[in-house]
Enzyme design. Structure first.
Site: not given
Length: 179
Positions: A112, A114, A119
């Site tokens: 879940h 997000k 880099d």
């Protein structure tokens, strides 16, 4: 936000907030145009790696930018939830076709997250799925934190999670929450 939501609210974003160790920018969708103003430029500027643990990934332009980054030699890896892989608009098969490593996670819990790590420098997290609705319609928040220590710590987490998902899920989409 004056009691207004979605497209009715005014734009609120706070950029380049400096702490002793980080530079933080905060965006509130949909008015902040988070993807266009903040995420796309970071993907376009990536030099080494982009790691994406995400619940839903249906955003077409974001997917195209990940492919462009991969073609520039940037290592791109995605972990996607199995239920999201069932979505007809999911971009994971397109990404796979373009040579990007995508693992589909099917543990008893949801993938879940997000988030995105770019880099070993930028950590992106919040409530926004990488979907057109997440960027253009929903009331969402996104933090972009420039902090190498935090980004490296999250890469350790991402790598550990990546290693627990069998390699067969690089090309096979398991049923969500299956046995």
């Amino acid at each position: 936000f004056d009691g207004k939501f979605s497209r009715a609210k005014t734009e609120h974003s706070y950029t380049n907030i400096r702490t002793q160790t980080s530079t933080i920018s905060i965006y509130f969708s949909p008015k902040s145009h988070t993807y266009e103003k903040a995420i796309r430029p970071l993907i376009q500027g990536a030099k080494r790696s982009i790691y994406v643990p995400i619940f839903y990934l249906t955003h077409e332009d974001l997917s195209l930018e990940l492919v462009k980054a991969s073609k520039r030699g940037v290592e791109v890896k995605v972990i996607l939830d199995a239920s999201a892989a069932q979505n007809a608009y999911s971009k994971h098969e397109y990404l796979r076709e373009q040579g990007i490593k995508v693992k589909v996670e099917k543990k008893k819990k949801k993938m879940h997250a997000k988030s995105m790590i770019i880099d070993e420098h930028y950590f992106i997290a919040g409530s926004m799925n990488f979907t057109k609705a997440g960027n253009d319609t929903n009331d969402e928040n996104t933090l972009i934190i420039a902090n190498e220590s935090l980004a490296k710590s999250y890469i350790i987490y991402f790598s550990a999670l990546w290693d627990t998902i069998p390699n067969r899920f690089l090309s096979y989409n398991p049923s969500p929450e299956g046995l």
